[in-house]
Design an enzyme around this catalytic site. Structure first.
Site, PDB file in Angstrom:
ATOM      1  CG  ASP A  18      -1.773   1.177   1.360  1.00 32.15           C
ATOM      2  OD1 ASP A  18      -2.530   1.446   0.404  1.00 32.15           O
ATOM      3  OD2 ASP A  18      -1.695   1.865   2.389  1.00 32.15           O
ATOM      4  NE  ARG A  19       0.579   7.241  -2.838  1.00 35.81           N
ATOM      5  CZ  ARG A  19       0.014   8.204  -3.539  1.00 35.81           C
ATOM      6  NH1 ARG A  19       0.314   8.372  -4.802  1.00 35.81           N
ATOM      7  NH2 ARG A  19      -0.883   9.002  -2.985  1.00 35.81           N
ATOM      8  CG  ASP A  20      -1.343   7.472   0.099  1.00 37.21           C
ATOM      9  OD1 ASP A  20      -0.274   8.026  -0.222  1.00 37.21           O
ATOM     10  OD2 ASP A  20      -2.339   7.437  -0.643  1.00 37.21           O
ATOM     11  CD  GLU A  25      -3.465   8.238   4.702  1.00 36.25           C
ATOM     12  OE1 GLU A  25      -4.217   8.861   3.941  1.00 36.25           O
ATOM     13  OE2 GLU A  25      -3.185   7.040   4.559  1.00 36.25           O
ATOM     14  CE  LYS A  26       2.759  14.435   4.705  1.00 30.58           C
ATOM     15  NZ  LYS A  26       3.669  15.373   4.149  1.00 30.58           N
ATOM     16  CG  ASN A  27      -6.489  12.391   5.513  1.00 34.21           C
ATOM     17  OD1 ASN A  27      -6.461  11.169   5.430  1.00 34.21           O
ATOM     18  ND2 ASN A  27      -6.875  13.014   6.590  1.00 34.21           N
ATOM     19  CD  GLN A  44      -4.113   7.218  -4.162  1.00 25.63           C
ATOM     20  OE1 GLN A  44      -4.462   8.389  -4.026  1.00 25.63           O
ATOM     21  NE2 GLN A  44      -3.251   6.638  -3.329  1.00 25.63           N
ATOM     22  CB  CYS A  97      -9.475  -2.244  -9.400  1.00 27.20           C
ATOM     23  SG  CYS A  97     -10.404  -0.724  -9.626  1.00 27.20           S
ATOM     24  NE  ARG A  98     -12.528   1.703  -1.786  1.00 26.54           N
ATOM     25  CZ  ARG A  98     -11.729   2.743  -1.607  1.00 26.54           C
ATOM     26  NH1 ARG A  98     -11.107   3.262  -2.640  1.00 26.54           N
ATOM     27  NH2 ARG A  98     -11.549   3.266  -0.418  1.00 26.54           N
ATOM     28  CG  ASP A 104      -2.239   2.135   6.372  1.00 22.86           C
ATOM     29  OD1 ASP A 104      -2.522   1.742   5.225  1.00 22.86           O
ATOM     30  OD2 ASP A 104      -2.477   3.294   6.768  1.00 22.86           O
TER      31      ASP A 104
END
Length: 178
Positions: free
Chosen positions: A9-11, A17-19, A53, A100-101, A127
């Protein structure tokens, strides 16, 4: 021949994490990301990003801005001689019921279509519960890291018998021992 992959996972896992992050200047690596990713690549794993995203569908940012953020992350990782083999994202809302989600495995399937994955030797680290759900949908191990929103999921992970680690370094130490 199939490949060993660490899906990430990226964020909240690789970057802070920056929302609905849309500004590449705000990309910051999570504590332990570089060391953890280095350990995985040294052990022969390819790194693949799989990221929900929904900010795209919500109108918070567009595909170009997402690409700019991903390119900034790629540049930062490149400065540490780290390479992401492929990037996959789901732009849909949770209510769209797309394939895909995460926790659905659509992004994993796309990565597999590009280059076959050895599911039994691969894993997904994130996360959120949805990250683990996607991993389990393809028979992989799924781990939760305590960065990002991970600590909100620590008790859930313990109840479900899912390994929980403070960061990617700890996850890599465990995964590479087993």
């Amino acid at each position: 021949m199939s490949r060993k992959v660490v899906f990430l996972d990226r964020d909240g896992t690789v970057i802070i994490e920056k929302n609905y992050l849309s500004n590449p200047a705000e990309v910051e690596l999570e504590f332990g990301a570089v060391e953890g990713l280095r350990r995985f690549t040294s052990a022969g794993f390819q790194l693949v990003i799989v990221s929900n995203q929904s900010g795209i569908s919500r109108g918070y940012f567009n595909e170009r801005q997402l690409d700019d953020v991903n390119n900034r992350l790629a540049d930062i990782l490149s400065s540490y001689n780290l390479h992401i083999a492929s990037w996959h994202h789901c732009p849909h809302l949770p209510t769209d019921n797309c394939a895909c989600r995460k926790p659905k495995p659509g992004m994993l399937d796309i990565a597999n279509a590009l280059s076959p994955v050895d599911w039994a030797s691969s894993m997904l680290i994130g996360d959120k519960q949805s990250d683990v759900g996607a991993a389990h949908a393809r028979g992989m191990q799924g781990f939760i890291v305590g960065t990002g929103q991970g600590f909100k999921n620590e008790k859930w992970a313990q109840k479900k018998g899912i390994k929980f680690f403070n960061n990617l370094v700890e996850a890599s130490e465990f995964a590479l021992k087993t």
